[in-house]
Design a protein around this motif. Structure first.
Motif, mmCIF file in Angstrom:
data_model
loop_
_atom_site.group_PDB
_atom_site.id
_atom_site.type_symbol
_atom_site.label_atom_id
_atom_site.label_comp_id
_atom_site.label_asym_id
_atom_site.label_seq_id
_atom_site.Cartn_x
_atom_site.Cartn_y
_atom_site.Cartn_z
ATOM 1 N N PRO A 68 0.836 -1.525 -0.037
ATOM 2 C CA PRO A 68 0.012 0.161 -0.159
ATOM 3 C C PRO A 68 0.900 1.115 0.013
ATOM 4 N N GLN A 69 2.198 1.057 0.116
ATOM 5 C CA GLN A 69 2.691 2.422 0.642
ATOM 6 C C GLN A 69 3.880 2.963 -0.317
ATOM 7 N N CYS A 90 3.167 -7.716 1.776
ATOM 8 C CA CYS A 90 3.649 -8.056 1.160
ATOM 9 C C CYS A 90 4.535 -9.282 0.796
HETATM 10 S S1 SF4 Z 1 5.746 -4.683 4.980
HETATM 11 FE FE1 SF4 Z 1 5.626 -4.480 2.681
HETATM 12 S S2 SF4 Z 1 3.617 -4.602 2.348
HETATM 13 FE FE2 SF4 Z 1 4.161 -3.163 4.116
HETATM 14 S S3 SF4 Z 1 4.747 -0.928 3.560
HETATM 15 FE FE3 SF4 Z 1 6.272 -2.839 3.981
HETATM 16 S S4 SF4 Z 1 7.311 -3.016 2.202
HETATM 17 FE FE4 SF4 Z 1 5.099 -2.388 1.436
#
Ligand code: SF4
Ligand code: SF4
Length: 310
Positions: A68-69, A90
């Motif tokens: 989402p980022q 992710c």
């Molecule tokens: S954990 Fe994975 S999906 Fe969540 S913000 Fe970080 S990279 Fe993006």
């Protein structure tokens, strides 16, 4: 009142290290120090983190579309750590197990449920539970309560600590611990600060208090070439441990030879490995240093056999 929760980054079952018998090792996340030789870099930050094991990646791209980022690069699938909020989306879409979440919150009840499953092994081997990290005393209230509960149901308890903590919050943890593993890294405080990020005064002060509790206490020296293996540091280590043993005959010393097993994990977190190509002692050097400590009167226990005094 809000239920106590602790952040754990790993639970290792059936271990025969870090205490007597067969043990479950519970690794708490978060550490106040930043030792250059740390083999668990994923333990250092208190919050949840994401590891990217690039060699597992099959290039499906699901992680990038799930984020989402917009923190995952659409070609190399690397994580922009400044954008990542560690939501874990992710990792849920990564079927190749290349993106992994590190750190999970447990209640005392959940953690007890985990460790209770292996009670039969503890009973048959004289083993139990060892809480390490990271630094368990950074989550002292949770760890004290967890160890108290273990003792209540007759599970042997041990902790591994760097000793860099406030005594008042740490004391209840020691109260519910049967065996203590306590790191002694360097006796020169300036050098201690250079290599770990903090001076050693508080650690040594707490080490004196710990040894006076009368519990089985194993001081541990992670031995690293060129950092703490010089005669001056070894002599200071021997003198300190010998003094503690005067207070408590259950005090011993264990040498932990440096290894670079944690090297890949730095890559998976996009971090440089600080001791690249350095730090290892040869078997002969290790033998010499051990003998030097023995000649200085220290009661040394063998590596990973801390219950078996030699
Ligand atoms: S954990 Fe994975 S999906 Fe969540 S913000 Fe970080 S990279 Fe993006
Ligand atoms: S989801 Fe996993 S396997 Fe697919 S590109 Fe991302 S990291 Fe690689």
């Amino acid at each position: 009142m809000e239920e106590l929760k602790g952040t754990v980054f790993n639970i290792q079952k059936f271990s025969i290290t870090d205490g007597v018998g067969i043990r479950t090792l519970v690794f708490m996340k978060g550490c106040p120090l930043r030792c250059l030789w740390c083999s668990n870099p994923e333990s250092q930050k208190s919050g949840v983190e994401i590891m990217y094991v690039k060699t597992n990646c099959i290039g499906c791209g699901y992680c990038a579309s799930a984020c989402p980022q917009g923190a995952v690069d659409a070609v190399a699938f690397d994580i922009d750590r400044d954008r990542c909020i560690a939501c874990g989306d992710c990792t849920k879409r990564c079927y190749a197990n290349a993106k992994k979440i590190v750190g999970k919150q447990y209640t005392i009840h959940d953690l007890m449920e985990k460790v209770n499953k292996d009670r039969i092994f503890y009973q048959n081997s004289g083993g139990g539970v060892t809480v390490g990290g990271g630094e368990p005393l950074l989550q002292a209230a949770f760890v004290a309560e967890f160890l108290r509960e273990c003792q209540r149901v007759n599970i042997h308890t041990a902790i591994e600590t760097c000793g860099y903590c406030n005594w008042q919050s740490a004391e209840p943890v020691f109260t519910h611990t049967d065996q203590i593993f306590y790191d002694l890294k360097l006796f020169d405080s300036k050098r201690h600060k250079t290599f770990t990020g903090a001076g050693n005064e508080l650690i040594l002060e707490n080490a004196v208090k710990v040894s006076r509790l009368g519990k089985e206490t194993v001081f541990r020296v992670p031995l690293i070439k060129g950092i703490n293996d010089d005669e001056q540091n070894l002599e200071a280590t021997a003198a300190f441990v010998n003094d503690r043993a005067k207070d408590n005959p259950l005090v011993t010393l264990e040498i932990l030879p440096y290894h670079s097993y944690g090297r890949d994990k730095y890559k998976w977190l996009n971090r440089e490995y600080p001791l690249e190509g350095k730090g290892s002692l040869t078997a002969e050097e290790l033998k010499e240093k051990t003998q030097f400590l023995k000649n200085n009167g220290v009661h040394i226990v063998s590596d990973n056999e801390s219950h078996d005094v030699v």
